[in-house]
Scaffold this active site. Structure first.
Site, PDB file in Angstrom:
ATOM      1  N   HIS A 422      46.181  28.360 -15.611  1.00 21.49           N
ATOM      2  CA  HIS A 422      45.600  29.789 -14.468  1.00 21.49           C
ATOM      3  C   HIS A 422      45.929  30.624 -15.383  1.00 21.49           C
ATOM      4  CE1 HIS A 422      45.184  31.557 -11.293  1.00 21.49           C
ATOM      5  NE2 HIS A 422      44.115  31.014 -11.227  1.00 21.49           N
ATOM      6  N   CYS A 752      29.816  31.465 -54.259  1.00 24.05           N
ATOM      7  CA  CYS A 752      31.154  31.776 -53.082  1.00 24.05           C
ATOM      8  C   CYS A 752      31.753  32.497 -53.038  1.00 24.05           C
ATOM      9  CB  CYS A 752      30.889  30.235 -52.641  1.00 24.05           C
ATOM     10  SG  CYS A 752      32.129  29.592 -53.792  1.00 24.05           S
TER      11      CYS A 752
END
Length: 799
Positions: A422, A752
């Site tokens: 919660h 890359c």
């Protein structure tokens, strides 16, 4: 007068004003989704009209109004006293005889349905304005479990009525402008699922941190579900990938074992619940089987399809029958209502070398933000008066009663809890960064400490000593320009993959296995393969890490597969290029057990790395584990967008040997569409471009190593760092030739390395040479997209 008691199959989603959000949703699912195989416990609803009747019968309206008018909801003490006074009034009220009779009759009929004299039920509050698309009332009203007998049922209903005026509920309604008297409360009375003998938890039809919608997130622990919702335990966690689950694959793409040391079970007296310890054997295994996880995921997807929106679902497993049940479902309110994606990029400006020195503790990150403030450690709400706006709230756990304080906090840190507790849900809704499940925050941190709470570094949250500077950039991704040249991402951390998927990229040009091995495994693969031959001390260290795995090799395969899968799933169906491990011997030696198996090399950068390891008798079996992980991702999870890449392959003959070993472990180039690329990072890869093109399906230029080896510069040496430059003409010649080779021999060529992220002029060079794709670091993507778009426009106008 409206009916005071209704059966769940008599109500639907249109009845929220009568029965509240939870009950309306349950009724809707019983009517429409039970026929599709989703199991939902039966029960009845004491309606909102019954609540109003109770309040009116006991003449409480004016008394409640008078109390509310005299209290300042922002004053913690006044709020506490006023709330308690109202709740006492309601709890002292009497049931009208006709209402009492209808409740008793319904309870007796429910008991007969299940063949017992007094059925165990859960009595749940359900506010009539709850779970609206833009607000969640989760946890604000009370739930009572293991309630048996008519007197207990009636008493629990009365307590539920009173819970409409808890401190957290009053505070929440004030914040969102809900009229206290336009909201009523209905109560659901539902057959209890004996999850105290099994497990329960929460599932979301998206990733709660990022809003990524292609996964189902399931959390679970032993016993009744309250301990998962309230964050008392760190639950087990699973991610299931929706697109390939629908195709029939076993699409669990990640799972993590929680810390399940306690559980909530029925009290032996037959009334209420008590806490119990979880035995060590159960702690060290998952609370659901993989088959049960997949069943739940399918149910959650069915519920989401029916409601046409992301959903938050509570589930329970009955320990007597072994059956799974859905016990609640409501709209997910944080990400579900978002119409467009605005990227808020938080970045710490603290150098990496300084970070570890200033880390005070770590936990589970909630959100992606960073906040600074003074610590206030609260052992209970009785200390609430010392908490000030902007403080960092530090507590053992933060249950719903703490919500008024949480709204004042700049950040939240707790000892306990998982990402679906919660406290985490409320923190997300408030937009407050939180780090939960730290273990010992209340011991490490002290009142007045100045700290920075960072949740921008993946799934791990950090608490740093003092004030750490950070930057924030907000970008609407829909406003970013498109480019003709595909721009891909270099992705290291699987934890960031879902978040990065929202960026407008063409996929992943480089996913590094080393990050996964280093951060999620931490053990040398040969130490796991040769586990029985290790020292007692080393075995004990490995046992602590590999809890739940008797077969140590399976641990390596699973952890590596889950890390790879999160990245592949995040960008599915776009291509994701995974580079096999490229640790040097000195880097492998730092892994647990690594020093036993690694040689001492004079120059590891040019030594036993990449392809030369894979076919070596000394490492072949370890490479086989990497192949098995990739096979699991592609064939078991269905993520066929995954392309593999071989690094540091010095000769075409080496490439052929690697392909043979891959085939031996079940990975065959071309089978099931598997493509195998090679890193183009050694001059020989360029010089023998035709020969390498005959072995591999594509090239990815690694400009970092290619620059080093073309210029003969050790990139780790500061003495010659001034010579290292990707823009050097010799390096550019190599890159141009590599692109030309790709065009000549029908192979894709991307890049890359770091250069495109750092140098706009290098980007222009690549686009002029018509490279097939450019892969950059995530933090450079926004700038690269803008620059490439401008370059493409300029080149078009020039032509």
């Amino acid at each position: 007068m409206e009916k005071l008691v209704l059966w769940l199959d008599e109500v639907g989603i249109e009845d929220i004003p009568i029965v509240g959000g939870k009950n309306a949703s349950l009724g809707e699912m019983i009517r429409k989704l039970s026929p599709k195989g989703i199991k939902i416990p039966y029960g009845f609803v004491v309606t909102a009209e019954a609540y109003r009747y109770f309040i009116s019968y006991n003449r409480l309206d004016k008394k409640i109004r008078d109390i509310l008018e005299r209290i300042d909801v922002s004053n913690v003490k006044e709020l506490e006293e006023g709330s308690r006074e109202i709740r006492n009034l309601i709890r002292s009220g009497r049931f009208p005889e006709d209402l009492k009779a209808q409740v008793i009759e319904a309870y007796q009929e429910l008991s007969q349905r299940y063949g017992v004299e007094n059925v165990d039920v859960a009595v749940r509050s359900s506010a009539t304005a709850e779970d609206l698309p833009n607000a969640s009332f989760a946890g604000q009203q009370e739930t009572y479990l293991n309630v048996r007998g008519t007197c207990k049922v009636l008493d629990s209903i009365r307590k539920c009525f009173a819970s409409l005026f808890t401190e957290r509920a009053l505070s929440y309604r004030e914040k969102f402008g809900f009229d206290h008297f336009r909201i009523a409360l209905a109560v659901g009375v539902q057959k209890m699922v004996r999850s105290d003998l099994a497990s329960s938890g929460v599932a979301f039809s998206l990733d709660t941190e990022t809003g990524f919608r292609n996964v189902v997130l399931i959390t679970g622990s032993y016993g009744l579900g309250e301990y998962v919702v309230k964050g008392v335990v760190v639950p087990d966690e699973w991610f299931v990938f929706k697109p390939t689950l629908e195709k029939g694959f076993r699409a669990i793409i990640d799972k993590k074992l929680g810390i399940k040391d306690k559980k909530l079970i029925y009290d032996e007296s037959g009334v209420g619940v008590v806490e119990a310890k979880v035995d060590e054997r159960d702690r060290n295994r998952f609370s659901l089987s993989d088959d049960e996880v997949l069943t739940l995921a399918r149910w959650v997807m069915e519920i989401e399809r029916y409601y046409s929106k992301p959903m938050d679902v509570e589930w329970a497993k009955d320990g007597e029958t072994g059956e799974l049940y859905v016990v609640q479902a409501r709209p997910e309110t944080v990400h579900g209502s978002k119409k467009s994606y605005r990227l808020e990029i938080y970045k710490l400006t603290l150098p990496e070398s300084e970070k570890e020195k200033r880390v005070l503790l770590k936990g589970i990150a909630v959100g992606k933000k960073v906040a600074y403030g003074k610590v206030k450690v609260l052992k209970s709400l009785e200390e609430a008066e010392k908490f000030e706006e902007g403080d960092v709230l530090v507590a053992d756990i933060t249950d719903p009663d703490w919500e008024p304080l949480m709204r004042k906090a700049s950040a939240i840190v707790t000892n306990r809890g998982g990402r679906t507790c919660h406290a985490a849900i409320v923190a997300r809704e408030l937009g407050v960064p939180a780090v939960v499940g730290t273990g010992n925050a209340t011991e490490i941190l002290n009142d007045g400490d100045e700290v920075t709470v960072s949740c921008c570094e993946g799934s791990t949250g950090y608490i740093y000593e003092g004030k750490v500077d950070y930057s924030v950039e907000e970008v609407d991704v829909s406003e970013l320009p498109s480019t003709k040249t595909p721009i891909m991402l270099n992705v290291a951390s699987p934890d960031r993959a879902f978040e990065l998927s929202f960026l407008p990229s063409a996929g992943v040009g480089l996913a590094r296995e080393e990050f996964i091995i280093n951060n999620y495994i931490g053990i040398h693969p040969l130490a796991l393969i040769n586990f029985d031959d290790l020292s007692v001390e080393l075995k004990e260290q490995i046992e602590e890490i590999t809890v739940g795995y008797e077969d140590k090799k399976s641990f390596y395969v699973d952890k590596l597969a889950y890390g790879i899968a999160r990245i592949a799933a995040a960008f599915y169906p776009k291509p994701v290029i995974l580079r096999f491990s490229d640790f040097k011997s000195n880097e492998y030696a730092h892994l647990l057990g690594g020093s036993i198996f690694e040689p001492a090399e004079e120059n590891p950068m040019l030594g036993w790395r990449g392809a030369s390891r894979y076919y070596s008798d000394k490492f072949k079996e370890a490479f086989g584990l990497e192949c098995l992980a990739v096979k699991k991702v592609r064939e078991e999870m269905g993520l066929d967008n995954l392309i593999v890449m071989v690094p540091f392959c010095r000769t075409p003959e080496e490439g052929k040997k690697v392909l043979e070993v891959m085939k031996e472990f079940g990975l065959e180039r071309g089978k099931e569409g598997l493509e195998v690329y090679v890193m183009c990072e050694i001059p020989s890869n360029v010089i023998l471009g035709k020969e390498f093109a005959e072995v591999f399906d594509g090239f990815s230029i690694g400009s970092n190593d290619l620059t080093q080896l073309t210029l003969g510069v050790d990139r780790d040496s500061s003495l010659v760092a001034h010579i290292y430059d990707e823009r050097n003409e010799a390096v550019k010649w190599m890159v141009e030739k590599a692109i030309e080779n790709g065009k000549n021999y029908g192979r894709k060529v991307g890049i890359c390395g770091q250069a495109p992220s750092d140098y706009p002029e290098f980007l222009r060079f690549l686009i002029e040479k018509r490279i097939d794709s450019i892969s950059v670091n995530p933090d450079a993507l926004v700038d690269v997209l803008r620059i490439v778009s401008q370059i493409e426009r300029e080149l078009e106008s020039e032509s």
